[in-house]
Design an enzyme around this catalytic site. Structure first.
Site, PDB file in Angstrom:
ATOM      1  N   SER A  42      -2.603  -0.800  -6.839  1.00 42.48           N
ATOM      2  CA  SER A  42      -1.960   0.318  -7.233  1.00 42.48           C
ATOM      3  C   SER A  42      -1.851   0.716  -8.793  1.00 42.48           C
ATOM      4  O   SER A  42      -1.893  -0.108  -9.736  1.00 42.48           O
ATOM      5  CB  SER A  42      -0.249   0.265  -6.638  1.00 42.48           C
ATOM      6  OG  SER A  42       0.366   1.233  -7.220  1.00 42.48           O
TER       7      SER A  42
ATOM      8  N   GLU B 221       0.385   1.925 -10.072  1.00 46.33           N
ATOM      9  CA  GLU B 221       1.726   1.406 -10.563  1.00 46.33           C
ATOM     10  C   GLU B 221       1.720   0.311 -11.627  1.00 46.33           C
ATOM     11  O   GLU B 221       2.325   0.079 -12.432  1.00 46.33           O
ATOM     12  CB  GLU B 221       2.583   1.233  -9.615  1.00 46.33           C
ATOM     13  CG  GLU B 221       3.195   2.309  -9.011  1.00 46.33           C
ATOM     14  CD  GLU B 221       4.253   3.113  -9.881  1.00 46.33           C
ATOM     15  OE1 GLU B 221       5.213   2.575 -10.368  1.00 46.33           O
ATOM     16  OE2 GLU B 221       4.187   4.453 -10.210  1.00 46.33           O
TER      17      GLU B 221
ATOM     18  N   TYR C  89       8.165  -3.717  -7.536  1.00 49.31           N
ATOM     19  CA  TYR C  89       6.821  -3.401  -6.775  1.00 49.31           C
ATOM     20  C   TYR C  89       5.715  -3.537  -7.814  1.00 49.31           C
ATOM     21  O   TYR C  89       4.679  -4.170  -7.366  1.00 49.31           O
ATOM     22  CB  TYR C  89       7.109  -1.872  -6.337  1.00 49.31           C
ATOM     23  CG  TYR C  89       5.896  -1.120  -5.910  1.00 49.31           C
ATOM     24  CD1 TYR C  89       5.301  -1.640  -4.293  1.00 49.31           C
ATOM     25  CD2 TYR C  89       4.854  -0.359  -6.525  1.00 49.31           C
ATOM     26  CE1 TYR C  89       4.402  -1.279  -4.077  1.00 49.31           C
ATOM     27  CE2 TYR C  89       3.762   0.024  -5.910  1.00 49.31           C
ATOM     28  CZ  TYR C  89       3.565  -0.520  -4.567  1.00 49.31           C
ATOM     29  OH  TYR C  89       2.246   0.034  -4.031  1.00 49.31           O
TER      30      TYR C  89
HETATM   31  P1  NAP Z   1       3.184   2.821   3.765  1.00 46.68           P
HETATM   32  O1  NAP Z   1       3.145   4.322   4.646  1.00 46.68           O
HETATM   33  O2  NAP Z   1       4.766   2.577   3.215  1.00 46.68           O
HETATM   34  O3  NAP Z   1       3.150   1.745   4.828  1.00 46.68           O
HETATM   35  C1  NAP Z   1       3.346   0.110   4.658  1.00 46.68           C
HETATM   36  C2  NAP Z   1       2.910  -0.649   5.870  1.00 46.68           C
HETATM   37  O4  NAP Z   1       3.087  -1.961   5.413  1.00 46.68           O
HETATM   38  C3  NAP Z   1       3.816  -0.176   6.818  1.00 46.68           C
HETATM   39  O5  NAP Z   1       3.119  -0.153   8.025  1.00 46.68           O
HETATM   40  C4  NAP Z   1       4.785  -1.348   7.377  1.00 46.68           C
HETATM   41  O6  NAP Z   1       5.177  -1.531   8.466  1.00 46.68           O
HETATM   42  C5  NAP Z   1       3.952  -2.566   6.674  1.00 46.68           C
HETATM   43  N1  NAP Z   1       5.041  -3.880   6.326  1.00 46.68           N
HETATM   44  C6  NAP Z   1       5.936  -3.470   5.301  1.00 46.68           C
HETATM   45  N2  NAP Z   1       6.247  -4.950   5.366  1.00 46.68           N
HETATM   46  C7  NAP Z   1       5.607  -5.617   6.335  1.00 46.68           C
HETATM   47  C8  NAP Z   1       5.841  -7.183   6.637  1.00 46.68           C
HETATM   48  N3  NAP Z   1       6.480  -7.902   6.225  1.00 46.68           N
HETATM   49  N4  NAP Z   1       4.847  -7.491   7.501  1.00 46.68           N
HETATM   50  C9  NAP Z   1       3.772  -6.612   8.267  1.00 46.68           C
HETATM   51  N5  NAP Z   1       3.715  -5.437   7.708  1.00 46.68           N
HETATM   52  C10 NAP Z   1       4.578  -4.897   6.810  1.00 46.68           C
HETATM   53  O7  NAP Z   1       2.212   2.525   2.651  1.00 46.68           O
HETATM   54  P2  NAP Z   1       0.891   3.528   2.384  1.00 46.68           P
HETATM   55  O8  NAP Z   1       1.105   4.628   1.647  1.00 46.68           O
HETATM   56  O9  NAP Z   1       0.369   3.609   3.661  1.00 46.68           O
HETATM   57  O10 NAP Z   1       0.224   2.205   1.315  1.00 46.68           O
HETATM   58  C11 NAP Z   1      -0.590   1.449   1.890  1.00 46.68           C
HETATM   59  C12 NAP Z   1      -0.783   0.405   0.989  1.00 46.68           C
HETATM   60  O11 NAP Z   1      -1.446   0.836  -0.356  1.00 46.68           O
HETATM   61  C13 NAP Z   1       0.519  -0.144   0.323  1.00 46.68           C
HETATM   62  O12 NAP Z   1       0.294  -1.586   0.338  1.00 46.68           O
HETATM   63  C14 NAP Z   1       1.063   0.739  -0.842  1.00 46.68           C
HETATM   64  O13 NAP Z   1       1.773  -0.274  -1.707  1.00 46.68           O
HETATM   65  C15 NAP Z   1      -0.593   0.813  -1.055  1.00 46.68           C
HETATM   66  N6  NAP Z   1      -0.841   1.861  -2.250  1.00 46.68           N
HETATM   67  C16 NAP Z   1      -0.232   3.275  -1.929  1.00 46.68           C
HETATM   68  C17 NAP Z   1      -0.599   4.162  -2.811  1.00 46.68           C
HETATM   69  C18 NAP Z   1      -0.226   5.498  -2.071  1.00 46.68           C
HETATM   70  O14 NAP Z   1      -0.165   6.492  -2.862  1.00 46.68           O
HETATM   71  N7  NAP Z   1       0.063   5.587  -0.674  1.00 46.68           N
HETATM   72  C19 NAP Z   1      -1.186   3.951  -3.844  1.00 46.68           C
HETATM   73  C20 NAP Z   1      -1.494   2.718  -4.183  1.00 46.68           C
HETATM   74  C21 NAP Z   1      -1.206   1.741  -3.513  1.00 46.68           C
HETATM   75  P3  NAP Z   1       6.433  -0.886   9.214  1.00 46.68           P
HETATM   76  O15 NAP Z   1       6.233   0.298   9.540  1.00 46.68           O
HETATM   77  O16 NAP Z   1       7.015  -2.023   9.967  1.00 46.68           O
HETATM   78  O17 NAP Z   1       7.541  -0.558   7.927  1.00 46.68           O
HETATM   79  O1  F7E Z   2       7.464   8.992  -6.893  1.00 45.09           O
HETATM   80  C1  F7E Z   2       9.470  11.091  -9.378  1.00 45.09           C
HETATM   81  C2  F7E Z   2       9.803   9.697  -9.261  1.00 45.09           C
HETATM   82  O2  F7E Z   2       8.213   7.847  -4.952  1.00 45.09           O
HETATM   83  C3  F7E Z   2       6.658   9.813  -7.822  1.00 45.09           C
HETATM   84  C4  F7E Z   2       3.796   4.752  -3.739  1.00 45.09           C
HETATM   85  O3  F7E Z   2       2.955   5.162  -2.740  1.00 45.09           O
HETATM   86  O4  F7E Z   2       2.459   5.702  -5.575  1.00 45.09           O
HETATM   87  C5  F7E Z   2       3.716   5.865  -4.818  1.00 45.09           C
HETATM   88  O5  F7E Z   2       4.652   5.545  -6.078  1.00 45.09           O
HETATM   89  C6  F7E Z   2       7.326  10.271  -9.169  1.00 45.09           C
HETATM   90  C7  F7E Z   2       8.435   9.354  -9.609  1.00 45.09           C
HETATM   91  O6  F7E Z   2       5.837   7.603  -5.704  1.00 45.09           O
HETATM   92  C8  F7E Z   2      11.687  12.309  -6.888  1.00 45.09           C
HETATM   93  O7  F7E Z   2      10.560   9.242 -10.063  1.00 45.09           O
HETATM   94  C9  F7E Z   2      11.305  12.681  -8.973  1.00 45.09           C
HETATM   95  O8  F7E Z   2       8.195   9.327 -11.142  1.00 45.09           O
HETATM   96  O9  F7E Z   2       6.451   9.651  -4.623  1.00 45.09           O
HETATM   97  P1  F7E Z   2       6.989   8.450  -5.468  1.00 45.09           P
HETATM   98  P2  F7E Z   2       5.417   6.539  -6.827  1.00 45.09           P
HETATM   99  O10 F7E Z   2       6.701   6.011  -7.569  1.00 45.09           O
HETATM  100  O11 F7E Z   2       4.517   7.199  -7.723  1.00 45.09           O
HETATM  101  C10 F7E Z   2       2.099   4.318  -6.114  1.00 45.09           C
HETATM  102  C11 F7E Z   2       0.515   4.629  -6.499  1.00 45.09           C
HETATM  103  C12 F7E Z   2       2.252   3.346  -5.202  1.00 45.09           C
HETATM  104  O12 F7E Z   2       1.534   2.308  -5.275  1.00 45.09           O
HETATM  105  C13 F7E Z   2       3.333   3.304  -4.482  1.00 45.09           C
HETATM  106  O13 F7E Z   2       3.356   2.653  -3.330  1.00 45.09           O
HETATM  107  O14 F7E Z   2       8.117  11.370  -8.656  1.00 45.09           O
HETATM  108  N1  F7E Z   2      10.511  11.668  -8.427  1.00 45.09           N
HETATM  109  N2  F7E Z   2      12.188  13.101  -7.998  1.00 45.09           N
HETATM  110  C14 F7E Z   2      11.001  11.290  -6.899  1.00 45.09           C
HETATM  111  N3  F7E Z   2      10.396  10.458  -6.281  1.00 45.09           N
HETATM  112  C15 F7E Z   2      11.069  10.073  -5.228  1.00 45.09           C
HETATM  113  N4  F7E Z   2      10.566   9.511  -4.312  1.00 45.09           N
HETATM  114  N5  F7E Z   2      12.145  10.959  -4.617  1.00 45.09           N
HETATM  115  C16 F7E Z   2      12.713  12.151  -5.708  1.00 45.09           C
HETATM  116  O15 F7E Z   2      13.481  12.808  -5.181  1.00 45.09           O
END
Ligand code: NAP
Ligand code: F7E
Length: 326
Positions: free
Chosen positions: A125, A127, A149
């Site tokens: 990520s 992050e 995270y």
């Molecule tokens: P998501 O919608 O939150 O999905 C996370 C998945 O992980 C869910 O299917 C969840 O299952 C499963 N999980 C959690 N704990 C588990 C465990 N102990 N054993 C097995 N499965 C488990 O995330 P996403 O947005 O699709 O992201 C996919 C991956 O990419 C994640 O690793 C995330 O950190 C990473 N990532 C995401 C982004 C983004 O912007 N979306 C960017 C960079 C990296 P449940 O349904 O049971 O909770």
């Molecule tokens: O926050 C600000 C918050 O929770 C984005 C995950 O998929 O992307 C995701 O992480 C920004 C932050 O995503 C609210 O403070 C303001 O600065 O949508 P977010 P994230 O933290 O960037 C990365 C790449 C991952 O890997 C992660 O798994 O938005 N923000 N107001 C807020 N955020 C939330 N959630 N809710 C608010 O009300």
């Protein structure tokens, strides 16, 4: 027929990746963790629930992963499962470390034990760049994680590199910047905003409470990004890649554009609420995906404007349907 195993099949990326791999002719196994109600809504939304073969697996249980690998004998494993919500990682740092960090190592260990020829993808990520050391961020940018995270993802990332170098496993780490869609979880800011806009438009809510409006992110489209995961595993050599659009926008901008889609002024509805501020936030992330463009031939297809519109439209439809409005 090639076989793939996706952990995190119930999540946003799991659903889009499964759809992509099915179209490529893969047999797709989706790993889910047992819960009282397994959430298959995203697979159902894409109309692929019946095509994915579901297998129970918990990332915390090495034995369960070994058994699944032995039974399925996949060619490729995509490790998408994680505790992925940054805000919750401050409240549950140990659980996040176990699932998001050690969970990835459990999958790598299982591959090493069962069949080191299985290709592995780790969902790293942006992050990990946290308090950014360079702008824009690429594969050479040092990591500076700002949350439990992000720290867990850094550990999983380096373990992926280590298993590649130590055991010759075809292990790739995709450093993906934020990517969104109508299937994004409601807790993330983009979906919280587009859902909020739809609810306000149809009179179900009067305001939308948000935290840090100044944070800037490089928001891309999940459906575009899953192709990059697959491309990484088709290369002659395993490697790590940044996947991003190269454009940053603030939360404020995302909100303004979303409200504008339905003819409303965001300032009339958005309330800043300190409960949504994080103990330490990431102020700016913007990626340089040149390596992915040159080596993988990958580039994003959806613009920021199209992404916002697509998400608002989908939430308007969803709310309309729930109300039975035509
Ligand atoms: P998501 O919608 O939150 O999905 C996370 C998945 O992980 C869910 O299917 C969840 O299952 C499963 N999980 C959690 N704990 C588990 C465990 N102990 N054993 C097995 N499965 C488990 O995330 P996403 O947005 O699709 O992201 C996919 C991956 O990419 C994640 O690793 C995330 O950190 C990473 N990532 C995401 C982004 C983004 O912007 N979306 C960017 C960079 C990296 P449940 O349904 O049971 O909770
Ligand atoms: O926050 C600000 C918050 O929770 C984005 C995950 O998929 O992307 C995701 O992480 C920004 C932050 O995503 C609210 O403070 C303001 O600065 O949508 P977010 P994230 O933290 O960037 C990365 C790449 C991952 O890997 C992660 O798994 O938005 N923000 N107001 C807020 N955020 C939330 N959630 N809710 C608010 O009300």
């Amino acid at each position: 027929m090639k076989k793939s195993l996706i952990t995190g099949i119930t999540g946003q990326d799991g659903a889009y990746l499964a759809q992509f791999l099915l179209k490529k002719g893969y047999r797709v196994y989706g790993a889910f963790r047992r819960s009282s109600t397994v959430n298959l809504e995203r697979l159902a939304y894409l109309g692929i629930k019946e095509q994915v073969e579901l297998v129970p697996l918990d990332l915390l249980d090495l034995g369960s992963i070994i058994r699944v690998l032995e039974n399925v004998q996949p060619d490729e494993v995509y490790n998408l499962a994680a505790q992925s919500f940054v805000a919750v990682s401050f409240d549950q740092p140990v659980a996040t470390g176990r699932i998001t960090g050690l969970g990835a190592v459990n999958v790598l260990e299982a591959i090493r034990i069962v069949n080191p020829k299985i290709k592995f993808y780790q969902a790293s990520s942006s992050e990990m760049f946290g308090k950014v050391q360079n702008v824009p961020q690429n594969e050479q940018t040092p990591f500076y994680p700002r949350s439990p995270y992000a720290a867990a993802k850094v550990y999983a990332h380096w373990m992926t590199v280590n298993y590649r170098e130590a055991y010759g496993i075809f292990a790739c780490s995709g450093i993906l910047f934020n990517h969104e869609s109508p299937l994004r979880g409601l807790e993330f800011v983009t979906r919280k905003i587009t859902d909020g806009v739809a609810r306000i438009k149809y009179g179900l809510a009067k305001e939308l409470r948000l935290g840090n409006l100044e944070a800037r992110r490089d928001w891309g489209c999940a459906e575009d990004y899953v192709e990059a995961l697959w491309l990484m595993l088709q290369q002659p050599q395993p490697d790590d890649y940044v996947i991003a659009t190269g454009e940053a926008h603030s939360v404020r901008e995302f909100a303004a554009r979303s409200f504008a889609c339905v003819g409303l002024n965001w300032e009339d509805y958005v309330v800043v609420d300190p409960q949504f501020m994080r103990p330490a936030d990431v102020e700016l992330l913007v990626g340089d995906a040149s390596k992915a463009r040159h080596v993988l031939g990958w580039k994003p297809k959806t613009t920021f404007e199209q992404l916002v519109e697509m998400m608002v439209e989908a939430d308007l439809r969803r709310v309309r349907d729930s109300l039975g409005v035509r």
